[in-house]
Design a protein around this motif. Structure first.
Motif, PDB file in Angstrom:
ATOM      1  N   ARG A 140      -8.289  10.956   3.866  1.00 57.66           N
ATOM      2  CA  ARG A 140      -8.155  11.435   5.258  1.00 57.66           C
ATOM      3  C   ARG A 140      -8.699  11.905   6.081  1.00 57.66           C
ATOM      4  O   ARG A 140      -8.054  11.260   7.498  1.00 57.66           O
ATOM      5  CB  ARG A 140      -7.565  12.921   4.247  1.00 57.66           C
ATOM      6  CG  ARG A 140      -5.936  12.885   4.919  1.00 57.66           C
ATOM      7  CD  ARG A 140      -5.269  14.836   4.740  1.00 57.66           C
ATOM      8  NE  ARG A 140      -5.182  15.038   3.347  1.00 57.66           N
ATOM      9  CZ  ARG A 140      -6.175  15.237   2.247  1.00 57.66           C
ATOM     10  NH1 ARG A 140      -7.234  16.081   2.077  1.00 57.66           N
ATOM     11  NH2 ARG A 140      -5.649  15.246   1.292  1.00 57.66           N
ATOM     12  N   GLN A 141     -10.421  11.379   6.603  1.00 61.29           N
ATOM     13  CA  GLN A 141     -10.587  11.600   7.647  1.00 61.29           C
ATOM     14  C   GLN A 141     -10.559  10.607   8.058  1.00 61.29           C
ATOM     15  O   GLN A 141     -10.486  10.453   9.285  1.00 61.29           O
ATOM     16  CB  GLN A 141     -11.687  12.529   7.438  1.00 61.29           C
ATOM     17  CG  GLN A 141     -12.566  12.517   8.801  1.00 61.29           C
ATOM     18  CD  GLN A 141     -12.270  13.557   9.370  1.00 61.29           C
ATOM     19  OE1 GLN A 141     -11.173  14.741   9.216  1.00 61.29           O
ATOM     20  NE2 GLN A 141     -12.122  13.692  10.741  1.00 61.29           N
ATOM     21  N   ALA A 142     -11.108   9.405   7.811  1.00 57.08           N
ATOM     22  CA  ALA A 142     -10.785   8.512   8.235  1.00 57.08           C
ATOM     23  C   ALA A 142      -9.709   8.106   8.455  1.00 57.08           C
ATOM     24  O   ALA A 142      -9.263   7.684   9.435  1.00 57.08           O
ATOM     25  CB  ALA A 142     -11.954   7.817   7.128  1.00 57.08           C
ATOM     26  N   MET A 143      -8.411   8.192   7.887  1.00 56.91           N
ATOM     27  CA  MET A 143      -7.247   7.871   8.268  1.00 56.91           C
ATOM     28  C   MET A 143      -6.249   8.174  10.022  1.00 56.91           C
ATOM     29  O   MET A 143      -6.608   7.322  10.372  1.00 56.91           O
ATOM     30  CB  MET A 143      -6.205   8.198   6.948  1.00 56.91           C
ATOM     31  CG  MET A 143      -6.418   7.070   5.819  1.00 56.91           C
ATOM     32  SD  MET A 143      -5.693   6.045   5.883  1.00 56.91           S
ATOM     33  CE  MET A 143      -3.877   5.859   6.078  1.00 56.91           C
ATOM     34  N   VAL A 144      -7.262  10.109   9.530  1.00 60.75           N
ATOM     35  CA  VAL A 144      -6.646  10.264  10.724  1.00 60.75           C
ATOM     36  C   VAL A 144      -7.428   9.698  12.307  1.00 60.75           C
ATOM     37  O   VAL A 144      -7.028   8.876  13.072  1.00 60.75           O
ATOM     38  CB  VAL A 144      -7.190  11.779  11.334  1.00 60.75           C
ATOM     39  CG1 VAL A 144      -6.705  12.586  12.415  1.00 60.75           C
ATOM     40  CG2 VAL A 144      -6.339  13.018   9.857  1.00 60.75           C
ATOM     41  N   GLU A 145      -9.001   9.235  12.266  1.00 62.02           N
ATOM     42  CA  GLU A 145      -9.785   8.506  13.216  1.00 62.02           C
ATOM     43  C   GLU A 145      -9.494   7.388  13.064  1.00 62.02           C
ATOM     44  O   GLU A 145      -9.336   7.562  14.334  1.00 62.02           O
ATOM     45  CB  GLU A 145     -11.219   8.819  12.406  1.00 62.02           C
ATOM     46  CG  GLU A 145     -11.736  10.839  12.668  1.00 62.02           C
ATOM     47  CD  GLU A 145     -13.066  10.623  11.967  1.00 62.02           C
ATOM     48  OE1 GLU A 145     -13.776  11.744  11.857  1.00 62.02           O
ATOM     49  OE2 GLU A 145     -14.224   9.703  11.732  1.00 62.02           O
ATOM     50  N   GLU A 146      -8.828   6.315  12.528  1.00 66.34           N
ATOM     51  CA  GLU A 146      -8.857   5.282  12.575  1.00 66.34           C
ATOM     52  C   GLU A 146      -7.206   4.723  13.108  1.00 66.34           C
ATOM     53  O   GLU A 146      -6.849   4.628  14.386  1.00 66.34           O
ATOM     54  CB  GLU A 146      -8.404   4.562  10.832  1.00 66.34           C
ATOM     55  CG  GLU A 146      -9.940   3.745  10.633  1.00 66.34           C
ATOM     56  CD  GLU A 146     -10.892   3.225  11.374  1.00 66.34           C
ATOM     57  OE1 GLU A 146     -10.573   2.362  12.036  1.00 66.34           O
ATOM     58  OE2 GLU A 146     -12.615   3.373  11.453  1.00 66.34           O
ATOM     59  N   TYR A 147      -6.475   5.948  13.210  1.00 61.88           N
ATOM     60  CA  TYR A 147      -4.715   5.866  13.328  1.00 61.88           C
ATOM     61  C   TYR A 147      -5.192   6.217  14.593  1.00 61.88           C
ATOM     62  O   TYR A 147      -4.307   5.507  15.480  1.00 61.88           O
ATOM     63  CB  TYR A 147      -3.694   6.636  12.411  1.00 61.88           C
ATOM     64  CG  TYR A 147      -3.233   5.544  11.650  1.00 61.88           C
ATOM     65  CD1 TYR A 147      -2.716   4.902  11.975  1.00 61.88           C
ATOM     66  CD2 TYR A 147      -3.866   5.362  10.338  1.00 61.88           C
ATOM     67  CE1 TYR A 147      -1.698   3.877  10.974  1.00 61.88           C
ATOM     68  CE2 TYR A 147      -2.860   4.641   9.161  1.00 61.88           C
ATOM     69  CZ  TYR A 147      -2.374   3.805   9.852  1.00 61.88           C
ATOM     70  OH  TYR A 147      -1.464   2.872   8.528  1.00 61.88           O
ATOM     71  N   ALA A 148      -6.351   7.582  14.756  1.00 63.40           N
ATOM     72  CA  ALA A 148      -5.959   8.544  16.910  1.00 63.40           C
ATOM     73  C   ALA A 148      -6.994   6.721  17.385  1.00 63.40           C
ATOM     74  O   ALA A 148      -6.330   6.524  18.115  1.00 63.40           O
ATOM     75  CB  ALA A 148      -7.052   9.059  16.115  1.00 63.40           C
ATOM     76  N   ALA A 149      -7.636   5.887  16.468  1.00 62.87           N
ATOM     77  CA  ALA A 149      -8.148   5.071  17.635  1.00 62.87           C
ATOM     78  C   ALA A 149      -6.878   3.955  18.159  1.00 62.87           C
ATOM     79  O   ALA A 149      -7.230   3.455  19.041  1.00 62.87           O
ATOM     80  CB  ALA A 149      -9.153   4.275  17.016  1.00 62.87           C
ATOM     81  N   GLN A 150      -6.280   3.792  17.142  1.00 67.07           N
ATOM     82  CA  GLN A 150      -5.789   2.292  16.637  1.00 67.07           C
ATOM     83  C   GLN A 150      -4.806   2.643  18.072  1.00 67.07           C
ATOM     84  O   GLN A 150      -4.090   1.656  18.827  1.00 67.07           O
ATOM     85  CB  GLN A 150      -5.111   2.497  15.518  1.00 67.07           C
ATOM     86  CG  GLN A 150      -3.674   0.701  15.700  1.00 67.07           C
ATOM     87  CD  GLN A 150      -3.674  -0.647  15.381  1.00 67.07           C
ATOM     88  OE1 GLN A 150      -5.283  -0.342  14.690  1.00 67.07           O
ATOM     89  NE2 GLN A 150      -3.055  -0.712  15.132  1.00 67.07           N
TER      90      GLN A 150
END
Lengths: 159, 337
Positions: free
Chosen positions: B202-212
């Motif tokens: 979940r944490q990785a998803m949040v960070e990756e979508y925010a970066a995208q």
């Protein structure tokens, strides 16, 4: 005058895509409209819309008799597991969905201006709304080629 | 000074009822938040079955669905009938349609890319493969679908942390036990679980979508309009009319997608029930169950190993034309069905 790019009656080739000049187009949604002899209008997707949509998997329509405003949704279309709305270019009463494309959605891709038509409407504000659509050959060429150029520059369609 | 960067609203619905595991994220299409991108998560508290918008309810084996006491709901996004359970973590990314490329395959690729990168960060060698699936070594590890609700595009997926292949195969209607066995065989080969830590994912998803999206994340909750939409959707999704959907003509060949590029075609006709499966662009298996003392013709088992196009040509004769048509609709590269 017939353009050198004209393929046959009513069909133009613009930036590599066929465009039928016997009908009217919604510039924002790449949807065509063809007045029918019985007063209805037939609507469908243009070739660029088909290209960007991809392989169709399914469609659905609102019930016959549904009242639609220009730009409103008369059904849904699925490609690549992505469901999007079908938008009407004109206000009217939903009169018929094309049963053939319900059974075989690939018809829309194979023949978007012919057997792959989507729906028929009984227009309710035809005279006022028709001028909002593109129709002359000059309008169609300008609009369609500009859109294709834009899409190609954004990598949305192949060169 | 406030940041001028866009915001990514993050919602974690937690573990919710099967119904709410659908209606909560559908409601994002009806919110007043409008312009905000939203990433949300949910986990169903118990198993159920979910139909894609354009699929027939008759594609489900009602006996199995009743036996397992599975609720059935119809979603507003695409894809086929799927078995869902608490071992699947759902995620949804929603964006205004104006921010999504008009080419659907490209929109999906862009909006699934962060989900792939999140898995890679956790040590899972996932890719978005040539068929548009999130996979590891050819095995699908994450389902997805997409749709536009009002002016919002939603791409939804489920990280499969455990997968009950038997139930997933059992809930699909087929005519023959041989077909079900073939579906199960290919599901086991091509659908796999990825047991990652849910919190880390979940944490990785949040960070990756925010970066995208170049966005700052903002924990949030459903707004008033979205909450009202949830209640409307609860009623809609539990209505018999919505579940039944638009009647569609039945096709002579029943096609079941295992993952994009892997299909089982079942042709139940008076002479025999023929099962023909496709994987990796070739005919993977052919099973023919004759009816009574009839002799099915022609012999189809020689097609095993043939390229799909060659098989389609071989089947184009009138006697087997329905199978040829089914293969044409599921060519390599075809991702929809």
């Amino acid at each position: 005058m017939t353009s050198e790019n004209t393929l046959h009656n009513d069909e133009l080739l613009v930036a590599g895509f066929p465009v039928r000049s016997d009908r009217y187009y919604d510039r924002d949604n790449h949807v065509w409209l063809l007045p029918m002899p019985d007063g209805r209008v037939r609507i469908g997707l243009d070739a660029l819309n088909v290209e960007t949509t991809g392989t169709l998997a399914g469609l659905g329509f609102l019930p016959v008799g549904s009242v639609l405003r220009r730009g409103g949704t008369y059904g849904s279309l699925e490609a690549a597991k992505y469901v999007g709305p079908l938008l009407t270019p004109i206000s009217g009463i939903f009169a018929a969905g094309n049963e053939a494309v319900l059974a075989e959605p690939g018809l829309v891709t194979a023949d978007p201006y012919g057997a792959g038509w989507l729906a028929e409407l009984e227009p309710t504000d035809f005279d006022a709304e028709l001028p909002l659509l593109l129709h002359t050959e000059a309008e169609l060429r300008s609009w369609f080629s500009a859109t294709v150029t834009d899409y190609r520059s954004r990598g949305l369609i192949a060169e | 000074m406030a940041s001028s960067r866009p915001r990514l609203r993050v919602l974690d619905f937690g573990t919710v009822s099967p119904l709410r595991s659908q209606t909560l994220w559908h409601a994002l299409g009806y919110g007043e938040t409008g312009s905000a991108a939203t990433l949300s998560f949910a986990r169903p508290q118990s198993p159920y079955v979910c139909l894609g918008l354009h699929r027939n309810a008759e594609e489900l084996d009602s006996v199995a669905v009743d036996r397992y006491q599975l609720p059935v709901y119809r979603r507003m996004v695409g894809g086929g009938p799927v078995y869902l359970d608490p071992d699947q973590l759902f995620f949804q990314i929603s964006l205004p349609v104006s921010q999504v490329p008009p080419r659907r395959s490209q929109a999906l690729a862009e909006l699934l890319a962060p989900a792939v990168r999140a898995l890679v960060r956790l040590g899972v060698p996932a890719v978005l493969d040539e068929h548009g699936e999130i996979s590891v070594d050819g095995r699908k590890v994450c389902g997805h679908g997409a749709g536009q609700i009002e002016d919002t595009v939603l791409v939804v997926g489920n990280l499969i942390t455990g997968f009950d292949h038997e139930r997933a195969a059992a809930v699909l209607r087929v005519s023959s036990p041989a077909t079900r066995a073939e579906v199960l065989r290919l599901m086991r080969r091509y659908v796999a679980a990825t047991p990652v830590d849910p919190n880390a994912w979940r944490q990785a998803m949040v960070e990756e979508y925010a970066a995208q999206l170049g966005a700052d994340t903002l924990p949030g909750r459903l707004d008033t309009d979205e909450q009202a939409a949830v209640h409307r959707l609860d009623a809609l999704f539990t209505s018999a009319e919505w579940l039944q959907g638009t009647p569609r003509p039945a096709k002579p060949v029943r096609t079941i997608k295992i993952r994009a590029g892997v299909w089982v075609h079942e042709w139940d006709h008076p002479d025999a029930c023929t099962v023909l499966s496709i994987a990796d662009g070739k005919v993977d298996n052919v099973l023919v169950e004759p009816r009574g003392d009839r002799t099915p013709t022609p012999a189809l088992t020689s097609l095993v190993g043939a390229a799909v196009d060659d098989a389609r040509t071989a089947l184009s004769a009138a006697a087997t034309a329905p199978l040829a048509a089914a293969l044409a609709a599921t060519q390599p590269g075809q991702v929809s069905a």
